[in-house]
Design a protein around this motif. Structure first.
Motif: not given
Length: 905
Positions: A605-608, A618-620, A748-752, A811-828
């Motif tokens: 879900d990248m938002g509307p 997702i690669e981009e 994105s060339k190498s693929g996500y 905090q999750l984005k900072a820990e993962l160094h990514s804007n992509v967050i696995p849904i299982g990591r979300v606690r709140k």
């Protein structure tokens, strides 16, 4: 002029002699001369056209007659002379003289005026003056024959212009012309017929000729000794025969027999071509064809086609047969005309013509075979007469038109005819067709595409064609400027897109997809329609669907569906297939997933997507630097103990290919699984059944037996292993963070390549035992409470704004160094995060539900449940699942509570 004697000196000087009288004296003897007022005719030697034009203003008839005669000879020599006289002002003077009371002056002036009309510049001038009514009046029998001749000569040239044809038709010119056709003078006859021929370009004139009984006088001149007259008669009949009532008249007066007899005359072979062209229109009428067959004329015609040694005549005869075979009889599905020609072995005759050396004859024969091949009966006959083999040879000739029409004939021969398709393959025609995709003529490319699309119905032939490199050769017709070639190339993609080998070739030939997507912007309806259908078929392949999305197909199709003139069932289907092939895009664009849209690994879900925005892969998204925008929620939890469906499929039917669509690492929608889940959802409505086939995907449910004992053991094992599964989450997080960090740094060339989400898998294993063998409504409530517990627990409506989930996300984005967050990591999380988790878990557990996005980070899930009271069952209703304020509560959709839950107050 003065006739006789010489002129005296006194007369020459103009003096009057004194009278010779002397009173009383002797009278003089002087000869008196009488006065003659006549002037002796003066013979002028006119050496210039200008002088002759000046003489046209004379008041003496003799001068006018001689001047007109000289000007006629001068103008008749060349167009340059005509234009010179016009520039001297002769045209208007001559028109005035055509009104002269002296019939000879009128005749000679009409002759010059008629000849002048042969020049186009002069005709443009004549259309500006009102001269047509007067010239038509000169056609009456009260005028001299030459006046009639050159008046109709003048009309013949003036009728080159369509506006003049309409004007003379309104002035009732046909009746005097029909009279002049019966004249014995060949020039009058020819000019009258030529004028009628040109007037017949107007459809209204064709019925007027019939009403004035003018068809028979025209037909009576068919056997004229002058070829020009015969040719003109044939042209007139050809136009008259386009009217069915005129055909009936020609049939009744014996015109068919006359024309067949005329064709049989060797001395008239110079005009046989024109007679055959006229006969072609007559033979479109079934009654005419029946008549000519009963009289033996058709057999004579077929024999004439083969025996003639004149190529032009053979070509015209082949065209006539093809035209006649095109007309359908309204009383049945099979064309009656084609049956008649089949009885005369017309197909064999046309194949015979292909064996000749003249290209025009062979082209005409191919055109006739193309028409005949529209009949199922003729397709078999043509093949039995070696027509397939001969046409394959024609398709390889140097003449581009011969290749074009032989390919057209082949496209009709292979339509719904497996035997002809196999014969085409056996004769080496497949390689020829693929080469023709690069032909110089776009129409040939189009016909080759149609033939190849016809061949796709045979799986063996389809596989053979793909192995010969069909897909890479489709680039040329896709890029053609001719819309028909583009449309048929897109049709080939849809016909072969059901084959896995074809889809692999499309992936390997990257330019195919952008060119196909560009066809969606075409102004041609068939091009857009075929492009939409091809995209609908190809979207079953996830890799192709992603490429289609990347090249902006979704935005184009959405725009098409907003257009009243361009919207169609094909654009709607294409939009649905594109979105269903990529649920992430569907959720971003539409903000809603239905219960039959089953999320799989790779859903995010990248938002509307706002107006003018672009959906990103997702690669981009993973390649972007960490920012302060909302995180991208990702589902990626491959199941460890379930064998994934293979992505390799071979041949087979369309349904077979769909049933083998894999569960890939992206959110591909399996049509077969969707249909199964949709049917299961319907069975669950209003009942208390347990989950069925949809839970078979989970590793634990696959081990269930009939009595449910394995589920009890599974539950106990789940409780024992819960501690180990939840062991120090930080230990599980470390490698995950490291892996995700590495993924973020890749471009994105190498693929996500996202790593597995162990937390989500743990959720799945934990919740599954809790919902086994309980009613669907209880399953939904249990899952809602579970999701709420994992996302921070119950939140009162007043505390939503201060819940502080944004801080946890950052905090999750900072820990993962990514804007992509696995849904299982979300606690709140609040509405959006909880609804996402509820939908993804429900899809794995077999619970049908929707996912709907609202404004201001709102999202919710809807389920359909029925109510019952004792033995009474009530219609199913839509409910919103509360996973925030009172987890597990079901809120009736469209109620006031539902609006409070879904809309920010």
């Amino acid at each position: 002029m003065v006739k006789g004697g010489k002129v005296s000196s006194s007369a020459a000087t103009g003096k009057t002699p004194a009278p010779n009288t002397a009173k009383g004296g002797k009278p003089r003897q002087q000869e008196e001369k009488a006065i003659d007022e006549t002037f002796e005719p003066l013979k002028l030697d006119v050496k210039g056209a200008q002088t002759a034009v000046v003489c046209l203003r004379s008041t003496e008839d003799t001068v006018l007659i001689r001047a007109c005669d000289s000007l006629f000879k001068f103008a008749d020599k060349s167009d340059g002379n005509k234009l010179m006289l016009h520039e001297m002002g002769a045209t208007d003077i001559l028109f005035t003289l055509t009104h002269h009371e002296n019939p000879i002056v009128q005749r000679n002036a009409t002759m010059v005026f008629g000849v002048m009309a042969a020049h186009p510049d002069i005709r443009r001038h004549l259309r500006k003056i009102d001269c047509i009514p007067h010239m038509i009046s000169l056609l009456s029998p009260e005028h001299e024959q030459l006046t009639n001749e050159f008046s109709v000569y003048w009309l013949r040239y003036m009728c080159n212009d369509y506006s003049t044809k309409s004007q003379v038709l309104q002035l009732n010119v046909l009746q005097p012309l029909i009279r002049l056709i019966n004249e014995t003078d060949p020039d009058i006859k020819f000019n009258s017929l030529s004028t009628v021929d040109r007037i017949l370009d107007d459809f209204n004139a064709r019925s007027l000729i019939r009403e004035l009984n003018g068809i028979e006088p025209i037909l009576n001149n068919l056997k004229s000794e002058y070829p020009q007259i015969t040719e003109t008669v044939c042209n007139c009949i050809q136009k008259l025969a386009t009217d069915p009532f005129n055909r009936a008249v020609i049939r009744d007066i014996g015109g068919l027999d006359r024309m067949i007899d005329f064709i049989g005359l060797d001395e008239t072979k110079d005009v046989h071509v024109h007679c055959l062209n006229a006969l072609a229109n007559l033979l479109e009428d079934t009654e005419c064809l029946d008549l000519i067959q009963s009289n033996g004329g058709l057999k004579r015609l077929m024999q004439f086609v083969q025996d003639s040694v004149v190529p032009a005549v053979q070509a015209a005869a082949a065209k006539a047969i093809g035209r006649a075979a095109r007309k359908r009889l309204n009383t049945g599905p099979e064309p009656q005309n084609r049956k008649i020609f089949a009885e005369q072995d017309a197909e064999r005759a046309m194949v015979f013509l292909l064996l000749g050396d003249n290209d025009e004859v062979r082209i005409a024969a191919c055109q006739a075979l193309a028409v005949m091949a529209e009949s199922m009966l003729s397709r078999e006959t043509i093949r039995n007469n070696d027509g397939i083999l001969t046409l394959v040879q024609m398709m390889q000739k140097d003449n581009p038109r011969l290749r074009e029409f032989s390919t057209l004939a082949m496209s009709n021969l292979t339509q719904s005819n497996p035997n002809n398709i196999r014969e085409l393959q056996d004769q080496g025609g497949l390689e020829v067709l693929i080469r023709l995709l690069n032909d110089e003529k776009d129409t040939t490319k189009a016909y080759a595409c149609v033939t190849l699309a016809n061949c796709s119905t045979d799986q063996v032939v389809r596989t053979n064609i793909l192995e010969k490199g069909l897909i890479k050769n489709l680039l040329v017709p896709l890029q053609a400027s001719y819309e028909l070639a583009q449309a048929k190339a897109a049709m080939v993609l849809s016909a072969y897109g059901i084959d896995q080998k074809a889809r692999e070739d499309i992936i390997n030939n990257q330019p195919i997809i952008p060119h196909l997507v560009s066809l969606l912007k075409s102004n041609h309806d068939e091009v857009r329609r075929n492009a939409c259908f091809a995209i609908s078929v190809l979207c079953i392949e996830q890799a192709i669907a992603i490429e289609i999305l990347r090249h902006g197909a979704l935005e184009i199709v959405r725009d098409l569906n907003t257009s009243e003139s361009r919207k169609s069932k094909f654009t709607e289907m294409a939009l649905q297939k594109i979105l269903d092939s990529h649920l992430s895009a569907k959720y971003s664009y539409l903000g809603r997933l239905e219960s039959n849209n089953i999320t799989t690994d790779g859903f995010y879900d990248m938002g509307p997507v706002r107006d003018g925005g672009t959906f990103l892969t997702i690669e981009e998204l993973a390649a972007e630097e960490v920012n302060d925008r909302r995180p991208i929620l990702l589902l990626y939890a491959p199941e460890k103990n379930v064998t994934q469906w293979t992505t390799t499929t071979t041949g087979g039917s369309y349904d077979d290919d769909i049933s083998r669509v894999p569960f890939s690492s992206d959110d591909n929608l399996s049509t077969s699984v969707t249909a199964m889940k949709s049917s299961e959802s319907k069975e669950k409505l209003g009942t208390t059944t347990t989950t069925t086939g949809r839970t078979a995907k989970t590793p634990k449910s696959s081990g269930k037996d009939k009595d449910g004992r394995s589920s009890v053991d599974q539950s106990s094992r789940s409780k024992k292993d819960k501690t180990s599964d939840k062991r120090d989450v930080s230990e599980d997080k470390k490698p995950t963070e490291k892996d995700l960090s590495g993924v973020t740094s890749s471009n994105s060339k190498s693929g996500y390549k996202p790593t597995a989400d162990p937390d989500f898998q743990m959720y799945l294993e934990e919740i599954q035992p809790q919902i086994i063998r309980v009613p669907l409504s209880e399953q939904i409530s249990t899952l809602a409470r579970f999701v709420s517990e994992k996302m921070g627990g119950t939140i009162s409506p007043d505390d939503v704004a201060t819940f502080g989930y944004e801080v946890a996300m950052n905090q999750l984005k900072a820990e993962l160094h990514s804007n992509v967050i696995p849904i299982g990591r979300v606690r709140k999380g609040i509405h959006a995060q909880r609804a996402f988790l509820f939908k993804t878990l429900a899809d794995r557990l077999g619970i049908p539900c929707t996912l709907t996005r609202g404004n201001y980070n709102r999202a919710w899930n809807e389920v359909i449940l029925g109510e019952s009271s004792g033995s009474v069952r009530y219609p199913a209703k839509t409910w919103i699942v509360d996973i925030l304020h009172e987890p597990g509560r079901l809120i009736l959709a469209n109620s006031s509570d539902a609006r409070i839950y879904t809309i920010l107050s």
